[in-house]
Design an enzyme around this catalytic site. Structure first.
Site, mmCIF file in Angstrom:
data_model
loop_
_atom_site.group_PDB
_atom_site.id
_atom_site.type_symbol
_atom_site.label_atom_id
_atom_site.label_comp_id
_atom_site.label_asym_id
_atom_site.label_seq_id
_atom_site.Cartn_x
_atom_site.Cartn_y
_atom_site.Cartn_z
ATOM 1 C CD GLU A 301 -2.789 1.391 0.348
ATOM 2 O OE1 GLU A 301 -3.651 0.522 0.264
ATOM 3 O OE2 GLU A 301 -2.731 2.367 -0.425
ATOM 4 C CG ASP A 305 -0.912 4.845 -0.953
ATOM 5 O OD1 ASP A 305 -1.520 4.240 -1.857
ATOM 6 O OD2 ASP A 305 -1.274 4.815 0.243
ATOM 7 C CB SER A 527 -5.367 1.608 -2.543
ATOM 8 O OG SER A 527 -5.469 1.547 -1.194
ATOM 9 C CG ASP A 569 -20.615 11.564 -17.341
ATOM 10 O OD1 ASP A 569 -20.445 10.940 -16.272
ATOM 11 O OD2 ASP A 569 -21.744 11.806 -17.819
ATOM 12 C CB ILE A 570 -17.080 7.125 -15.837
ATOM 13 C CG1 ILE A 570 -15.700 7.790 -15.771
ATOM 14 C CG2 ILE A 570 -16.955 5.606 -16.059
ATOM 15 C CD1 ILE A 570 -14.876 7.679 -17.032
ATOM 16 N N GLY A 588 -23.700 11.874 -16.115
ATOM 17 C CA GLY A 588 -23.742 12.739 -14.928
ATOM 18 C C GLY A 588 -23.214 12.004 -13.708
ATOM 19 C CG ASP A 590 -22.012 7.282 -11.870
ATOM 20 O OD1 ASP A 590 -21.121 6.728 -11.182
ATOM 21 O OD2 ASP A 590 -21.808 7.720 -13.024
#
Ligand SMILES: *[C@@H]1O[C@H](CO)[C@@H](O)[C@H](O)[C@H]1NC(C)=O
Ligand SMILES: *[C@@H]1O[C@H](CO)[C@@H](O)[C@H](O)[C@H]1NC(C)=O
Ligand SMILES: *[C@@H]1O[C@H](CO)[C@@H](O)[C@H](O)[C@H]1NC(C)=O
Ligand SMILES: *[C@@H]1O[C@H](CO)[C@@H](O)[C@H](O)[C@H]1NC(C)=O
Ligand SMILES: *[C@@H]1O[C@H](CO)[C@@H](O)[C@H](O)[C@H]1NC(C)=O
Ligand SMILES: *[C@@H]1O[C@H](CO)[C@@H](O)[C@H](O)[C@H]1NC(C)=O
Length: 608
Positions: A301, A305, A527, A569-570, A588, A590
């Protein structure tokens, strides 16, 4: 944490007043909070009476609403005060408890035999921290502590299922923890695809593609559908051409909790592979509450990062904050030391700084219902304080779709972990914390391009908080989605239609090529999305600072207004969980991918 903010003479006079007039010898107690422990925590035994426990006592912040007004004004791009962030002193002043609460609580503690030198206080005096034997805490809170064991992680904690306070004190104390908080903070990294030393031979696409200056989906290196590198993110999010200032004052911080350490050596191997210009540069490591950065024991992790946040934001100043709070040794069964409250410790630390980092990414979270509501509210308020100071705080939205324990999205059987723990066993989607706090920016996950869709290798955490109501900045966008659900009676009763919707935004979240123990491998999870998005915010701050504008601060009021036009937009994919397909990504906003993924060049135009 600061030592006494209250002058001794004032404390003493209140002691006389309050102990003389108000403190009965054995006060009637009232139950402050009572919980049913989540089912993965099993009662294991009783702690030794002399085992010590460190309690945090939160005093009410009577002026929090005023602080919140300031937060929204300084974060609203259409407000004259946009960017006029508050100083540390101004924020401390606005969240400090009133003198009556301070006096009553002090008198209570002094009567119990604590001395002022035993008491640690936050700089705004709204938190008190003190250590004592469990037996004393049991008397103070009229409760009984047990040792609990987590059936999967095998962690041990000491908690109670309820606690009480003398009735006259109830309104002077918001929360005392650890008592009823049964949490198991997880990092939001769900997938590790491979770690093979020979992987490095398949060389990743080098720095920014030279083939185009304004990438469209056709200009993106095809390998980016198999492997995400820093270069892929620059192409996908339209920042190939941006050259940040080497002298930039834009800063970015990564939160490291739970013994997750970031390797400096793996960073160099990663840079050699993906960001050659950054070779021989590194990040700062700052210790919070005794945190270390053990180089022989790095974590995936922390490596993920730091490599992606600092690689993408290079050459901006990056800092890894390693938060302690859990000792490195394995505690004995009857004396566990896990305090499990990393956000509060970390956010307190940041609030104590005169110049906190301008962007912070945190890839950790837990089920909202495992965090007692009063505690969640107080921690959420601390995020508002950071926002008022001009810090953008971004968190991953979680990897369990609409609820913890996704497993097989096609499984029909009811998922027990999606039941309410109010004893009624009703199926409820399980929002995550702190993603559901309205004062953070929650980042969900996508995959692929042309089209980029909601991630399909796990569920991008999303939904509606059961604790926090929908904030005003969402009123333009979120109700449209909710109304469409309600029109079909979809998921009626298992989500909170009036709740804060999340995530706010999203970014690629799988197949990230990182280095770990000097081998490359592909990892994924929200993550990965949070540090990637955070680096883009740090670069936007660089652009702002260059034009002598302040940093972006709390992002959401901007993102849901002027910022909308700066997103891709996905509108395909969903986020399975709780034995359902979850929500759909749509045109839009979601509750799967939020407003979408960033288009750096467009966002830069909007904010400079
Ligand atoms: C990094 O340092 C090494 C060893 O000092 C040196 O050989 C190399 O040229 C440096 N690379 C860059 C990109 O500065
Ligand atoms: C660092 O990690 C190694 C390997 O897990 C361990 O042996 C060592 O004790 C750790 N050092 C510290 C200071 O925790
Ligand atoms: C980078 O940021 C850290 C943390 O805010 C700070 O301690 C350090 O001095 C900064 N370094 C530079 C070169 O500005
Ligand atoms: C809820 O589930 C728990 C654990 O399976 C069970 O002990 C309890 O009886 C259930 N309660 C109801 C109201 O069904
Ligand atoms: C790590 O791997 C690289 C090749 O990817 C190699 O050049 C280097 O020597 C390795 N470092 C260590 C410490 O093994
Ligand atoms: C998602 O889309 C599918 C296919 O169009 C549809 O069958 C399903 O009802 C939608 N689910 C929700 C929660 O809107």
């Amino acid at each position: 944490m600061r030592f006494p903010g209250l002058s001794i003479s004032l404390a003493l006079s209140l002691l006389v007043l309050v102990s003389g007039l108000l403190v009965p010898l054995s006060p009637p107690f009232v139950v402050k909070e009572q919980v049913i422990p989540p089912r993965r925590w099993l009662q294991h035994g009783t702690p030794a009476p002399d085992h010590t426990i460190t309690l945090r006592i939160g005093l009410p912040q009577p002026n929090f609403r005023v602080l919140e007004q300031h937060l929204y004004q300084v974060s609203d791009p259409d407000h004259p005060r946009y960017g006029h962030y508050l100083s540390k002193g101004e924020v401390d002043e606005l969240v400090s408890p009133d003198e009556e609460s301070l006096g009553s609580v002090n008198a209570w503690l002094y009567n119990l035999g604590f001395k002022e030198t035993d008491i640690e206080r936050s700089s705004s005096r709204d938190w008190i921290v003190l250590t004592m034997p469990v037996s004393k805490a049991e008397k103070m809170l009229n409760t009984k502590y047990y040792v609990w064991k987590h059936s999967e992680s095998e962690e041990y904690i000491i908690r109670s299922t309820s606690y009480s306070l003398p009735s006259y004190l109830s309104r002077h104390i918001d929360v005392v923890q650890p008592t009823t908080m049964f949490t198991s903070t997880k990092n939001h990294r769900s997938t590790i695809h491979s770690f093979r030393p020979d992987d490095t031979k398949q060389k990743a696409p080098a720095q920014a593609s030279k083939t185009t200056s304004s990438p469209t989906s056709t200009a993106i290196d095809p390998s980016c559908s198999q492997t995400i590198t820093v270069s892929c993110l620059k192409q996908l999010y339209n920042l190939v051409d941006y050259v940040p200032s080497k002298k930039s004052k834009s800063t970015i911080g990564i939160a490291g909790y739970l013994e997750q350490y970031a390797s400096l050596e793996d960073l160099q191997t990663f840079y050699a592979d993906q960001v050659p210009a950054a070779l021989n540069t590194s990040f700062n490591v700052l210790s919070v509450d005794g945190g270390i950065n053990n180089q022989t024991n790095p974590g995936i992790e922390a490596n993920l990062d730091t490599q992606f946040a600092f690689g993408l934001a290079y050459p901006l100043n990056g800092t890894f904050y390693t938060v302690g709070g859990r000792p490195p040794h394995k505690p004995s069964l009857m004396t566990p030391t896990n305090t499990n409250e990393p956000y509060l410790v970390f956010v307190d630390y940041l609030l104590g700084l005169d110049n906190p980092p301008l962007v912070v990414s945190s890839s950790y979270g837990e089920d909202e219902q495992s965090v007692p509501e009063d505690y969640a509210r107080r921690v959420c308020n601390q995020f508002a304080q950071l926002g008022a100071r001009g810090v953008s705080f971004l968190v991953s939205s979680g990897d369990g779709g609409v609820g913890d324990g996704i497993a097989d999205p096609n499984q029909e059987k009811e998922n027990p972990y999606c039941q309410s723990k109010d004893g009624k066993n009703i199926t409820r989607f399980q929002p995550t914390f702190p993603a559901g706090c309205p004062y953070v920016t929650a980042v969900g996950a996508t995959i692929g391009f042309n089209p980029e869709t909601a991630v399909n290798t796990f569920g991008s955490g999303g939904g509606f908080s059961n604790y926090f109501k929908r904030p005003d900045y969402q009123h333009e966008h979120v109700p449209k989605y909710v109304k469409a659900l309600q029109a079909q009676d979809t998921y009626k009763g298992i989500y909170n239609p009036a709740g804060r919707g999340f995530p706010d935004v999203s970014a690629q979240g799988d197949l990230f090529r990182i280095f770990f123990h000097n081998s490359s491998g592909l990892v994924g999870g929200t993550s990965a999305s949070a540090p990637a998005f955070s680096a883009i915010v740090a670069l936007l701050n660089d652009a702002r600072l260059r034009t002598s504008k302040p940093s972006l601060g709390f992002l959401n009021p901007l993102l849901y207004s002027k910022g909308v036009a700066g997103f891709n937009d996905i509108s395909a994919g969903d986020n399975p969980g709780c034995g359902t397909r979850g929500f759909n990504a749509t045109k839009g906003w979601d509750p799967v991918t939020g407003l979408g993924t960033p288009d750096f060049a467009k966002l830069k135009k909007i904010i400079t």
